[in-house]
Each structure stands twice: as structure tokens, then as C-alpha cells.
Design a protein around this motif. Structure first.
Motif, PDB file in Angstrom:
ATOM      1  N   GLY A  44       0.963  -1.324  -0.023  1.00 39.61           N
ATOM      2  CA  GLY A  44      -0.122  -0.027   0.091  1.00 39.61           C
ATOM      3  C   GLY A  44       0.682   1.219  -0.124  1.00 39.61           C
ATOM      4  N   LYS A  45       2.119   1.168   0.312  1.00 39.20           N
ATOM      5  CA  LYS A  45       2.979   2.559   0.689  1.00 39.20           C
ATOM      6  C   LYS A  45       3.345   2.811  -0.559  1.00 39.20           C
ATOM      7  CE  LYS A  45       7.926   3.074   1.240  1.00 39.20           C
ATOM      8  NZ  LYS A  45       9.237   2.714   1.620  1.00 39.20           N
ATOM      9  N   TRP A  46       3.353   1.970  -1.790  1.00 36.56           N
ATOM     10  CA  TRP A  46       3.790   2.530  -3.037  1.00 36.56           C
ATOM     11  C   TRP A  46       2.605   2.998  -3.772  1.00 36.56           C
ATOM     12  CZ3 TRP A  46       8.551   3.500  -2.949  1.00 36.56           C
ATOM     13  CH2 TRP A  46       9.634   2.638  -2.626  1.00 36.56           C
ATOM     14  N   VAL A  47       1.414   2.083  -3.399  1.00 37.97           N
ATOM     15  CA  VAL A  47       0.259   2.752  -4.212  1.00 37.97           C
ATOM     16  C   VAL A  47      -0.009   4.428  -3.452  1.00 37.97           C
ATOM     17  CG1 VAL A  47      -2.159   2.519  -4.436  1.00 37.97           C
ATOM     18  CG2 VAL A  47      -0.657   0.431  -4.461  1.00 37.97           C
ATOM     19  N   LEU A  48       0.123   4.413  -2.297  1.00 40.45           N
ATOM     20  CA  LEU A  48      -0.219   5.876  -1.945  1.00 40.45           C
ATOM     21  C   LEU A  48       0.756   6.659  -2.268  1.00 40.45           C
ATOM     22  CD1 LEU A  48      -1.818   7.460   0.433  1.00 40.45           C
ATOM     23  CD2 LEU A  48      -0.027   6.841   1.844  1.00 40.45           C
ATOM     24  N   LEU A  49       2.155   6.548  -2.448  1.00 43.59           N
ATOM     25  CA  LEU A  49       2.926   7.490  -2.850  1.00 43.59           C
ATOM     26  C   LEU A  49       2.686   7.654  -4.400  1.00 43.59           C
ATOM     27  CD1 LEU A  49       6.396   6.096  -1.410  1.00 43.59           C
ATOM     28  CD2 LEU A  49       5.412   8.460  -0.810  1.00 43.59           C
ATOM     29  N   TYR A  50       2.599   6.905  -5.119  1.00 43.27           N
ATOM     30  CA  TYR A  50       2.009   6.787  -6.747  1.00 43.27           C
ATOM     31  C   TYR A  50       1.144   8.037  -6.655  1.00 43.27           C
ATOM     32  CZ  TYR A  50       0.150   5.918 -11.225  1.00 43.27           C
ATOM     33  OH  TYR A  50      -0.320   6.134 -12.534  1.00 43.27           O
ATOM     34  N   TYR A  51      -0.013   7.907  -5.963  1.00 42.16           N
ATOM     35  CA  TYR A  51      -1.048   8.818  -6.152  1.00 42.16           C
ATOM     36  C   TYR A  51      -0.522  10.146  -5.452  1.00 42.16           C
ATOM     37  CZ  TYR A  51      -4.164   5.542  -8.211  1.00 42.16           C
ATOM     38  OH  TYR A  51      -4.844   4.555  -9.260  1.00 42.16           O
ATOM     39  N   ILE A  52       0.231  10.214  -4.785  1.00 45.50           N
ATOM     40  CA  ILE A  52       0.654  11.408  -4.064  1.00 45.50           C
ATOM     41  C   ILE A  52       1.348  12.331  -5.118  1.00 45.50           C
ATOM     42  CG2 ILE A  52       2.103  12.445  -2.327  1.00 45.50           C
ATOM     43  CD1 ILE A  52       1.439  10.425  -0.329  1.00 45.50           C
ATOM     44  N   TYR A  53       2.077  11.554  -5.643  1.00 40.87           N
ATOM     45  CA  TYR A  53       3.067  12.265  -6.718  1.00 40.87           C
ATOM     46  C   TYR A  53       2.095  12.783  -7.976  1.00 40.87           C
ATOM     47  CZ  TYR A  53       7.277  11.562  -4.298  1.00 40.87           C
ATOM     48  OH  TYR A  53       8.291  11.342  -3.504  1.00 40.87           O
TER      49      TYR A  53
END
Length: 364
Positions: A44-53
Motif C-alpha cells: 500500500g505504501k507504493w500505491v499511496l506514494l504513486y497517487y501522492i505524486y
């Protein structure tokens, strides 16, 4: 500042903030639902960071609709209670009523201009890296191993580099006409490497041959040295499978960086029409917010006569048509039918005229 100005500004900011938070949230939820299969087994960390960027890019996309709703409702709340009619009767013109709205629209233009040119390029680059390396895990050569006109941006230590490749052969693991541009942290080009050909090997990576030329530049852009070698490693860290998917993405470049890239490609004899359209769009697209505000004012100020639903519906249809014309003119510009400048700005010019006509009729 008069009470009227404070009221309109307060209402506009409140509505615009709500839209700026709600629309991206809805956009992200819809995108996650549509791409659940891609996010399977991804932390989930990478999905969250993907959408933050991704957020700066999403924000710029939805801003025109936020401006539309904010103008319609902030003025509509006055108009539906006949306050606009009362103000006109007391000598306050629609021009005066709309001044705070247009002032805020211009501020939003400069803000989105900043986001487009300073925030989106590095944010998109990060989101694409996360998608390619963390979500997709690995990119393999499928479909079309041979590619033309590739571009990639990355970093080596404290230098930012940009690679342009005219032709990539995914079967022979060769590239033709490769150019690597290096920029310091201030965005100034420090050196450039050109090679007619390069071939991949696992030990050294990409090795240039058939004449490799490295130019070094001063802070003023003057050439201070030229080094020519027959063969040398090129030291940019892209594997062949990465090149199979990489293309020049103007959204990952600021206006100044894209302008420099276009100038370099022109010197190489490349067709830069599409990139020129993208260059002008970096200024023209944020300005659509000003045009949409101008188009929305007549409908918001006449809510009492048209009804809230009807006024909002007509305004929304005009904005959708406006954005469709923007897309169509971009296509014409990329195809060479219109000049790059005209293709980026013609929708703004046409609908600014339409907005002026609607504005003139509304104040009568």
C-alpha cells in the motif's frame, strides 16, 4: 475592500477549496477501482506514494471545473436572492461585481502555471518511476521492440541528465543517434555527449562507438572543451527493456527545459512540431481558468432568470465544448494543420470573444 468583494472572495475560496479536495479524491478512487488488478500484491505504501505524486497533475486537470462551480455558485447565491438585480439598479455594474472573481481567476492562472512548470515535472517523474519499478515490477520487451524518438530524464549524482535516442533496435540491443544532455542543479547545461551508435552489454552497459563527442559548457553556455573518442561507455542507467517503453514526455519537463530540448532537437534536424505545441500549452492551458471564469460570470449573475439547474447546465456544456475544442486544436497543431502557437491558444481566443459577448448581454 468593500463588503461585496469580501463576500464574493470568501464564497469563491470556500467553494474552490472544496472542489480542489473533493474532485481529486473522486478521481483517485475511480482510478484505483479501474486498476485493482495492477495493484494486486503491491504494498500500500507504493500505491499511496504513486497517487501522492500524481496529485499536482490531477489538480491541474480538475481546476477548470472547480473554477466553473465556484463562479456559478458564488454569484448564483447573490443572483437567486435578486441581489444582483438590486445592485444593478443602484448603479453597480456587472463589471464591478465580477472584479473579485476575475482577480481570483488570474491568481489561479499564475498558481496553476507554477504547478505546471515547477511541480508537475518532478512529481510525474517520481510517479512514473514508482509505477514502472514498484507496481509493474519489471518491463519486458513485448509488442514493438524497435522504437523511434525516445527520451528519458534521470539523475547521476548531482547532475540531471536527459537522453534522446533517434532509433532503438530491441532485437540487436543497439541505438542510433544518441544524445545525452547534462544539467546542474540550477538547470544549466554543463555538458553533452553525442554518439552515432551505441550497443548494450551486461558488463559496461551502453557503449558508444563510431565517433563519440563530448562537449563541456561554461555557465554562459559557451563551449569550453570538445573531446572525441572512438569508443566509450555512456553511463546512463537504462536497460534495453526500459527503452522499449520510454518516450519523450513533455509533461515531465518545465517550460525552460522543454525549450532547451526543442532547440537542441532543431539543431539535429528533428521535427519538433508536437513538442512546440506542448511548449505553448504549458502557458495556454492554465489560462483556460481565466476564460472559464469569464464564461461562467454571465450565467452565475442571471441564475434568477434561468434557474440554478439550467444556468449551471448551460455553463457546464459550454466549458465541456471549450475543453473539447482545446483538445481538437492540439490535434490539428500536432498534425501541422495549425501553427503550434495558434493550436495552443485558438480556443482561448475564440471563447474569450464568446465570453465577452455573453458578458455584454448579461449586463444589459
Amino acid at each position: 475592500m468593500k463588503i461585496l468583494d469580501k463576500y464574493i472572495i470568501r464564497e469563491f475560496i470556500k467553494l474552490f477549496t472544496l472542489c480542489s479536495l473533493a474532485f481529486p479524491f473522486v478521481f483517485v478512487i475511480a482510478d484505483i477501482v479501474n486498476n485493482l488488478d495492477k495493484f494486486e500484491n503491491v504494498p500500500g505504501k507504493w500505491v499511496l506514494l504513486y497517487y501522492i505524486y500524481q496529485m499536482p497533475y490531477i489538480f491541474v486537470l480538475i481546476v477548470p471545473f472547480g473554477v466553473l462551480i465556484s463562479v456559478l455558485l458564488s454569484l448564483g447565491n447573490l443572483a437567486k436572492n435578486s441581489e444582483v438585480i438590486a445592485m444593478k439598479a443602484s448603479g453597480i455594474s456587472l463589471y464591478r461585481i465580477s472584479m473579485p472573481v476575475m482577480f481570483l481567476a488570474v491568481l489561479i492562472y499564475f498558481f496553476t502555471l507554477f504547478i505546471t512548470n515547477a511541480v508537475i515535472p518532478p512529481a510525474n517523474f517520481k510517479s512514473q518511476q514508482i509505477y514502472r519499478l514498484r507496481i509493474r515490477k519489471q518491463i519486458s520487451i513485448v509488442d514493438t521492440p524497435n522504437r523511434v524518438h525516445l527520451g528519458y530524464k534521470g539523475m547521476i549524482e548531482e547532475e540531471t541528465f536527459y537522453v534522446y535516442i533517434r532509433y532503438f533496435d530491441g532485437q540487436l540491443l543497439k541505438v542510433n543517434d544518441i544524445k545525452i544532455f547534462f544539467f546542474n542543479e540550477d538547470g544549466i547545461e554543463t555538458r553533452r555527449i553525442d554518439a552515432k551508435h551505441a550497443k548494450w552489454n551486461e558488463a559496461e552497459g551502453w557503449v558508444g562507438y563510431s565517433g563519440v563527442v563530448e562537449r563541456k559548457f561554461s555557465a554562459e553556455g559557451d563551449i569550453i572543451s570538445i573531446e572525441r573518442t572512438g569508443t566509450r561507455p555512456l553511463y546512463f542507467y537504462l536497460r534495453p527493456e526500459d527503452l522499449a517503453r520510454v518516450e519523450i514526455d513533455p509533461e515531465n519537463m518545465s517550460y525552460s527545459a522543454l525549450k532547451r530540448k526543442i532547440d537542441d532537437l532543431k539543431q539535429s534536424g528533428e521535427n519538433v512540431t508536437k513538442l512546440l505545441v506542448e511548449l505553448h500549452l504549458k502557458i495556454a492551458y492554465p489560462f483556460t481558468n481565466v476564460i472559464i471564469a469569464l464564461l461562467a460570470i454571465p450565467f452565475g449573475a442571471n441564475i434568477t432568470r434561468r434557474g440554478l439547474a439550467k444556468g449551471f447546465g448551460i455553463g457546464l456544456i459550454i466549458v465541456i465544448v471549450f475543453l473539447t475544442v482545446v483538445k481538437f486544436s492540439i490535434t490539428l497543431g500536432s498534425g501541422g494543420v495549425l501553427s503550434p502557437f495558434l493550436s495552443a491558444w485558438i480556443a482561448n481566443f475564440v471563447f474569450a470573444g464568446l465570453g465577452a459577448v455573453l458578458f455584454q448581454k448579461a449586463k444589459m
